[in-house]
Write a protein that holds these residues in place. Structure first.
Motif, PDB file in Angstrom:
ATOM      1  N   ARG A   8      -9.630  35.309 -35.608  1.00  0.00           N
ATOM      2  CA  ARG A   8      -9.465  33.934 -35.153  1.00  0.00           C
ATOM      3  C   ARG A   8      -8.003  33.667 -34.765  1.00  0.00           C
ATOM      4  O   ARG A   8      -7.729  33.038 -33.745  1.00  0.00           O
ATOM      5  N   ALA A   9      -7.072  34.144 -35.561  1.00  0.00           N
ATOM      6  CA  ALA A   9      -5.646  33.975 -35.254  1.00  0.00           C
ATOM      7  C   ALA A   9      -5.285  34.692 -33.951  1.00  0.00           C
ATOM      8  O   ALA A   9      -4.521  34.162 -33.129  1.00  0.00           O
ATOM      9  N   ALA A  10      -5.853  35.881 -33.738  1.00  0.00           N
ATOM     10  CA  ALA A  10      -5.593  36.618 -32.498  1.00  0.00           C
ATOM     11  C   ALA A  10      -6.172  35.876 -31.296  1.00  0.00           C
ATOM     12  O   ALA A  10      -5.552  35.812 -30.223  1.00  0.00           O
ATOM     13  N   ALA A  11      -7.347  35.289 -31.457  1.00  0.00           N
ATOM     14  CA  ALA A  11      -7.967  34.538 -30.363  1.00  0.00           C
ATOM     15  C   ALA A  11      -7.157  33.285 -30.036  1.00  0.00           C
ATOM     16  O   ALA A  11      -6.987  32.931 -28.860  1.00  0.00           O
ATOM     17  N   ALA A  15      -5.337  32.545 -26.490  1.00  0.00           N
ATOM     18  CA  ALA A  15      -5.612  31.309 -25.758  1.00  0.00           C
ATOM     19  C   ALA A  15      -4.323  30.567 -25.445  1.00  0.00           C
ATOM     20  O   ALA A  15      -4.167  30.000 -24.349  1.00  0.00           O
ATOM     21  N   GLU A  16      -3.391  30.560 -26.384  1.00  0.00           N
ATOM     22  CA  GLU A  16      -2.101  29.894 -26.150  1.00  0.00           C
ATOM     23  C   GLU A  16      -1.318  30.618 -25.051  1.00  0.00           C
ATOM     24  O   GLU A  16      -0.709  29.977 -24.193  1.00  0.00           O
ATOM     25  N   THR A  17      -1.352  31.934 -25.057  1.00  0.00           N
ATOM     26  CA  THR A  17      -0.680  32.703 -24.008  1.00  0.00           C
ATOM     27  C   THR A  17      -1.293  32.388 -22.647  1.00  0.00           C
ATOM     28  O   THR A  17      -0.578  32.171 -21.660  1.00  0.00           O
ATOM     29  N   ASP A  18      -2.614  32.340 -22.571  1.00  0.00           N
ATOM     30  CA  ASP A  18      -3.289  32.008 -21.317  1.00  0.00           C
ATOM     31  C   ASP A  18      -2.912  30.597 -20.843  1.00  0.00           C
ATOM     32  O   ASP A  18      -2.727  30.369 -19.646  1.00  0.00           O
ATOM     33  N   ARG A  19      -2.792  29.679 -21.762  1.00  0.00           N
ATOM     34  CA  ARG A  19      -2.412  28.317 -21.415  1.00  0.00           C
ATOM     35  C   ARG A  19      -1.000  28.286 -20.830  1.00  0.00           C
ATOM     36  O   ARG A  19      -0.743  27.603 -19.837  1.00  0.00           O
TER      37      ARG A  19
END
Length: 164
Positions: A8-11, A15-19
């Motif tokens: 979950r932490a990796a996901a 997601a933050e990197t993609d944002r």
């Protein structure tokens, strides 16, 4: 095996990197669209200044975004940065130099009391704007580059400042 919490932490990190990469794209697209003003032969001095300032701000924002975790290593980052590089080329290239000559000639002609000199300044402005209009289709290759230098020399003969 990783635990559910680790996955979950990796996901969440991905997601933050993609944002952040989407933010980088938004900045890059905005800079590219604004720098397209340089393709218009009738862009005013204020338009050139606006495009230059927005491009510099985009490069600064991109530099800050690249310091965030994972953004510099993201596979789409080089493509996003290419839009900012294109914008920088537009605002520092030969078109910007020719627009500076055209806008300086227009400003000088507007206040020139001598009719003959005003005619020469208008001719210089039109010649510069026609060069930009033709460059839209043919580019500013070597032959046109010498024409740019000719325009700058003519502007210097009239005492025009084509910087800033």
């Amino acid at each position: 095996m990783s635990t559910l919490t680790e996955r979950r932490a990796a996901a969440i990190a991905a997601a933050e990197t993609d944002r952040q990469v989407r933010r980088l794209y938004a900045v890059a697209y905005a800079a590219s669209r604004t720098s397209a003003l340089m393709l218009n032969p009738w862009t005013s001095a204020a338009g050139v200044q606006h495009a230059t300032a927005r491009t510099a701000a985009a490069r600064s924002a991109a530099t800050r975004l690249l310091t965030l975790p994972g953004v510099a290593e993201h596979e789409e980052t080089p493509y996003a940065l290419s839009f900012i590089t294109l914008a920088e080329r537009r605002v520092t290239g030969p078109r910007a130099e020719v627009l500076a000559v055209a806008n300086a000639a227009r400003a000088a002609a507007d206040v020139e009391p001598d009719e003959t000199r005003r005619y020469g300044l208008r001719h210089l402005e039109n010649e510069a704007r026609n060069l930009i209009d033709g460059a839209r289709y043919f580019g500013l290759d070597h032959g046109r580059r010498t024409h740019v230098l000719h325009l700058q020399a003519a502007a210097a003969r009239y005492g025009l400042s084509t910087t800033g």
